[in-house]
Design an enzyme around this catalytic site. Structure first.
Site, PDB file in Angstrom:
ATOM      1  N   ASP A  13       1.141  -1.445   0.025  1.00 52.40           N
ATOM      2  CA  ASP A  13       0.070  -0.251  -0.212  1.00 52.40           C
ATOM      3  C   ASP A  13       0.993   1.037  -0.033  1.00 52.40           C
ATOM      4  O   ASP A  13       2.212   1.102  -0.020  1.00 52.40           O
ATOM      5  CB  ASP A  13      -1.019  -0.147   1.634  1.00 52.40           C
ATOM      6  CG  ASP A  13      -1.426   0.889   1.163  1.00 52.40           C
ATOM      7  OD1 ASP A  13      -2.287   1.548   0.512  1.00 52.40           O
ATOM      8  OD2 ASP A  13      -1.545   1.625   2.698  1.00 52.40           O
ATOM      9  N   LEU A  14       0.659   2.280  -0.386  1.00 53.27           N
ATOM     10  CA  LEU A  14       1.484   3.925  -0.891  1.00 53.27           C
ATOM     11  C   LEU A  14       0.992   4.577   0.682  1.00 53.27           C
ATOM     12  O   LEU A  14       2.076   4.759   1.509  1.00 53.27           O
ATOM     13  CB  LEU A  14       1.211   4.214  -1.707  1.00 53.27           C
ATOM     14  CG  LEU A  14       1.147   5.557  -1.730  1.00 53.27           C
ATOM     15  CD1 LEU A  14       3.186   5.381  -1.641  1.00 53.27           C
ATOM     16  CD2 LEU A  14       0.916   6.695  -3.227  1.00 53.27           C
ATOM     17  N   ASP A  15       0.103   5.518   0.681  1.00 55.64           N
ATOM     18  CA  ASP A  15      -0.809   6.210   2.047  1.00 55.64           C
ATOM     19  C   ASP A  15      -0.508   5.211   2.801  1.00 55.64           C
ATOM     20  O   ASP A  15      -1.021   4.539   3.446  1.00 55.64           O
ATOM     21  CB  ASP A  15      -2.169   6.120   1.536  1.00 55.64           C
ATOM     22  CG  ASP A  15      -1.993   7.282   0.241  1.00 55.64           C
ATOM     23  OD1 ASP A  15      -1.557   7.842  -0.177  1.00 55.64           O
ATOM     24  OD2 ASP A  15      -2.657   7.008  -0.545  1.00 55.64           O
ATOM     25  N   THR A  21       0.970   9.692   4.029  1.00 53.96           N
ATOM     26  CA  THR A  21      -0.397  10.792   2.907  1.00 53.96           C
ATOM     27  C   THR A  21      -1.438  10.419   3.539  1.00 53.96           C
ATOM     28  O   THR A  21      -2.382  11.446   2.993  1.00 53.96           O
ATOM     29  CB  THR A  21      -0.267  10.457   1.479  1.00 53.96           C
ATOM     30  OG1 THR A  21      -0.163   9.228   1.912  1.00 53.96           O
ATOM     31  CG2 THR A  21       0.419  11.081   0.647  1.00 53.96           C
ATOM     32  N   LYS A  48      -9.929   5.479   5.092  1.00 56.12           N
ATOM     33  CA  LYS A  48      -7.761   4.697   5.040  1.00 56.12           C
ATOM     34  C   LYS A  48      -8.083   3.355   3.901  1.00 56.12           C
ATOM     35  O   LYS A  48      -8.903   2.854   4.562  1.00 56.12           O
ATOM     36  CB  LYS A  48      -7.138   4.687   6.160  1.00 56.12           C
ATOM     37  CG  LYS A  48      -6.592   5.565   7.108  1.00 56.12           C
ATOM     38  CD  LYS A  48      -5.432   5.009   7.992  1.00 56.12           C
ATOM     39  CE  LYS A  48      -5.246   5.690   9.400  1.00 56.12           C
ATOM     40  NZ  LYS A  48      -4.529   5.664  10.468  1.00 56.12           N
ATOM     41  N   SER A 119      -2.162   0.436  -4.161  1.00 52.87           N
ATOM     42  CA  SER A 119      -2.289   1.742  -3.591  1.00 52.87           C
ATOM     43  C   SER A 119      -4.027   1.661  -4.526  1.00 52.87           C
ATOM     44  O   SER A 119      -3.599   1.769  -6.127  1.00 52.87           O
ATOM     45  CB  SER A 119      -1.557   2.673  -3.646  1.00 52.87           C
ATOM     46  OG  SER A 119      -2.587   3.962  -3.777  1.00 52.87           O
ATOM     47  N   ALA A 120      -4.899   2.372  -3.842  1.00 47.16           N
ATOM     48  CA  ALA A 120      -6.270   2.960  -4.581  1.00 47.16           C
ATOM     49  C   ALA A 120      -5.908   4.462  -5.053  1.00 47.16           C
ATOM     50  O   ALA A 120      -6.939   4.271  -5.208  1.00 47.16           O
ATOM     51  CB  ALA A 120      -7.655   2.788  -3.311  1.00 47.16           C
ATOM     52  N   LYS A 150     -10.968  -1.550  -1.635  1.00 48.40           N
ATOM     53  CA  LYS A 150     -10.309  -2.593  -0.408  1.00 48.40           C
ATOM     54  C   LYS A 150     -11.504  -2.366   0.619  1.00 48.40           C
ATOM     55  O   LYS A 150     -12.626  -1.468   0.197  1.00 48.40           O
ATOM     56  CB  LYS A 150      -9.283  -1.939   0.276  1.00 48.40           C
ATOM     57  CG  LYS A 150      -8.199  -2.107  -0.260  1.00 48.40           C
ATOM     58  CD  LYS A 150      -6.631  -0.903  -0.240  1.00 48.40           C
ATOM     59  CE  LYS A 150      -5.979  -1.262  -0.698  1.00 48.40           C
ATOM     60  NZ  LYS A 150      -4.639  -0.298  -0.576  1.00 48.40           N
ATOM     61  N   GLU A 174      -0.039  -2.708   4.749  1.00 52.64           N
ATOM     62  CA  GLU A 174      -0.658  -1.917   4.506  1.00 52.64           C
ATOM     63  C   GLU A 174      -1.429  -0.686   6.533  1.00 52.64           C
ATOM     64  O   GLU A 174      -0.922  -2.051   6.980  1.00 52.64           O
ATOM     65  CB  GLU A 174      -2.395  -3.004   4.837  1.00 52.64           C
ATOM     66  CG  GLU A 174      -3.098  -2.705   3.455  1.00 52.64           C
ATOM     67  CD  GLU A 174      -3.714  -1.780   2.947  1.00 52.64           C
ATOM     68  OE1 GLU A 174      -3.662  -0.738   4.167  1.00 52.64           O
ATOM     69  OE2 GLU A 174      -3.949  -2.062   1.769  1.00 52.64           O
ATOM     70  N   ASP A 175      -1.797   0.160   6.770  1.00 51.60           N
ATOM     71  CA  ASP A 175      -1.893   0.702   7.475  1.00 51.60           C
ATOM     72  C   ASP A 175      -3.301   0.327   7.441  1.00 51.60           C
ATOM     73  O   ASP A 175      -3.806   1.326   8.824  1.00 51.60           O
ATOM     74  CB  ASP A 175      -1.305   1.878   7.580  1.00 51.60           C
ATOM     75  CG  ASP A 175      -2.245   2.935   6.637  1.00 51.60           C
ATOM     76  OD1 ASP A 175      -2.557   2.221   5.791  1.00 51.60           O
ATOM     77  OD2 ASP A 175      -2.684   3.823   6.545  1.00 51.60           O
TER      78      ASP A 175
END
Ligand code: G6P
Ligand code: MG
Length: 223
Positions: A13-15, A21, A48, A119-120, A150, A174-175
């Site tokens: 995942d990115l954010d 972010t 998120k 990432s979404a 997700k 993932e966060d």
């Protein structure tokens, strides 16, 4: 039970995993929720991992406004949030990479692991370019091609396919609770980064990104 030696690839995942972010998403949605007069305690955590339109629907529903806007009006509201968000990410650079993540990516690459992005966010390519990590993510799922957001596993299944790997050979990081659910449903090993209570379904949990190392993951999988 998957063994560490079975793992050949990592799906990111990115954010909130590679860069912080998620606070900007929270801020930009907060600005829109205020404008709509919607009070939403915990908004930042709730959005998120959730796609732009799904997040908007959550906010409208929370305010009892679900039926009040046409499709075109919703598009305009989502565009307004995105414009707020794009402002907030404008000055991002390599200094915004979360602690340890640049080293972790370099280590994975040096050791020959597959790396892909799940990432979404439609802003992901822009952000990766700004923080100087695009070269690691030549394999990225395009969120515009997704049918489901997700917690559906679709994005994580596709991210494994990009690596020519079976989900069981992949670790997903993932966060977000929605992301952990998606990773688990895809049949990958989930690593949650952040509040262990929020991410209680993760196979492995780290409180901080600085703890995300191959050695710590191997240790956690062997425990
Ligand atoms: C990530 C974030 C979400 C965000 C989504 C869509 O999953 O965690 O908070 O809503 O991406 O991002 P976008 O940049 O396409 O609006
Ligand atoms: Mg995230």
């Amino acid at each position: 039970m998957v063994k560490f030696t079975d793992i050949k690839g990592f799906v990111f995942d990115l954010d909130g995993v590679i860069t912080d972010t998620s606070r900007y998403h929270a801020q930009a949605w907060g600005q829109l929720a205020d404008k709509l007069g919607v009070e939403y305690p915990g908004l930042g955590d709730a959005v998120k991992g959730i796609s732009r339109m799904d997040a908007l629907e959550m906010i409208l529903k929370k305010g009892g406004l679900a039926g009040n806007y046409s499709a075109a009006e919703k598009e305009a509201l989502a565009a307004e949030k995105n414009a707020n968000y794009v402002q907030l990410i404008q000055n991002m650079s390599a200094k915004d990479i979360l602690p340890g993540m640049a080293d972790f990516l370099a280590d994975l690459k040096a050791k020959g692991y597959g790396i892909s992005l799940a990432s979404a966010s439609k802003n992901a390519p822009t952000i990766l370019a700004k923080i100087g990590l695009s070269d690691y993510f030549t394999k990225a799922v395009d969120p515009a091609t997704l049918q489901y957001g997700k917690p559906d596993p679709e994005i994580f299944v596709k991210a494994a396919q990009l690596l020519d790997l079976m989900p069981a050979q992949c670790i997903g990081l993932e966060d977000a609770a929605a992301g952990i659910a998606g990773i688990n449903a895809a049949g990958e090993t989930s690593v949650g980064i952040g509040d262990a209570e929020l991410l209680h379904d993760a196979a492995i949990n780290f409180t901080e990104t600085s703890q995300v190392t191959l050695a710590n993951i191997e240790k956690a999988m062997n425990d």
